[in-house]
Design a protein around this motif. Sequence first.
Motif, short mmCIF file in Angstrom:
data_model
loop_
_atom_site.label_atom_id
_atom_site.label_comp_id
_atom_site.label_asym_id
_atom_site.label_seq_id
_atom_site.Cartn_x
_atom_site.Cartn_y
_atom_site.Cartn_z
N PRO A 10 0.92 0.70 -0.99
CA PRO A 10 1.02 1.86 -1.89
C PRO A 10 2.21 1.68 -2.84
O PRO A 10 3.06 0.80 -2.63
CB PRO A 10 1.25 3.02 -0.94
N GLN A 11 2.28 2.50 -3.86
CA GLN A 11 3.41 2.47 -4.78
C GLN A 11 4.70 2.69 -4.00
O GLN A 11 4.69 3.25 -2.91
CB GLN A 11 3.26 3.57 -5.83
N ALA A 12 5.82 2.28 -4.58
CA ALA A 12 7.12 2.32 -3.89
C ALA A 12 7.47 3.72 -3.37
O ALA A 12 8.04 3.86 -2.31
CB ALA A 12 8.21 1.81 -4.81
N GLU A 13 7.11 4.75 -4.10
CA GLU A 13 7.49 6.11 -3.69
C GLU A 13 6.39 6.83 -2.90
O GLU A 13 6.49 8.02 -2.66
CB GLU A 13 7.89 6.95 -4.90
N HIS A 14 5.37 6.10 -2.48
CA HIS A 14 4.27 6.70 -1.74
C HIS A 14 4.13 6.06 -0.36
O HIS A 14 4.59 4.95 -0.14
CB HIS A 14 2.95 6.54 -2.50
N GLU A 16 1.09 5.69 2.86
CA GLU A 16 -0.27 5.92 3.34
C GLU A 16 -0.18 6.31 4.81
O GLU A 16 0.47 5.62 5.60
CB GLU A 16 -1.12 4.65 3.22
N THR A 58 -2.41 10.17 1.37
CA THR A 58 -1.33 9.53 0.61
C THR A 58 -0.31 10.59 0.27
O THR A 58 -0.66 11.65 -0.24
CB THR A 58 -1.88 8.91 -0.69
N ASP A 60 3.68 11.51 -1.42
CA ASP A 60 4.76 11.12 -2.33
C ASP A 60 6.07 11.37 -1.60
O ASP A 60 6.46 12.52 -1.39
CB ASP A 60 4.66 11.95 -3.61
N GLU A 62 9.06 10.87 -2.54
CA GLU A 62 10.16 11.31 -3.38
C GLU A 62 10.07 12.78 -3.74
O GLU A 62 11.02 13.35 -4.25
CB GLU A 62 10.21 10.48 -4.66
#
Length: 88
Positions: A10-14, A16, A58, A60, A62
Motif C-alpha cells: 500500500p502507499q506509505a501512509e496507508h 491494509e 484500507t 489512512d 496519517e
Amino acid sequence: MHPTENEPLPQAEHAEIRIVSATPEAARAVAEVIRRCFAGAEQRSYPVPGGGTRLHLTVDTETATGPARTWLATSRPPTGTGPHTEEP
C-alpha cells in the motif's frame, strides 16, 4: 493466507488490514472499531473456504478520525446528561 512477493504494497501512509471471522457481523464489528481510529476507504469482503468471512480494509494511518477512547471512558455516561442540580 500469506502475503506473496507479487502483492503490491500500500502507499506509505496507508495500511491494509485483513480480518477473518466466522461471521460477517463479527468482521464488520472489528472494522467499525478500526474506523473510529483511522480514516478508511471502502471495505471488501470475501467468503472463506469452509465458512466464514474475510474482510479487507484500507486505512489512512496519517489521518486519525478522532482520539481513541479507553473502555473506562466509553463506559461512563456522557457529561451533561440527566437533570441539572437546580432541577428536582
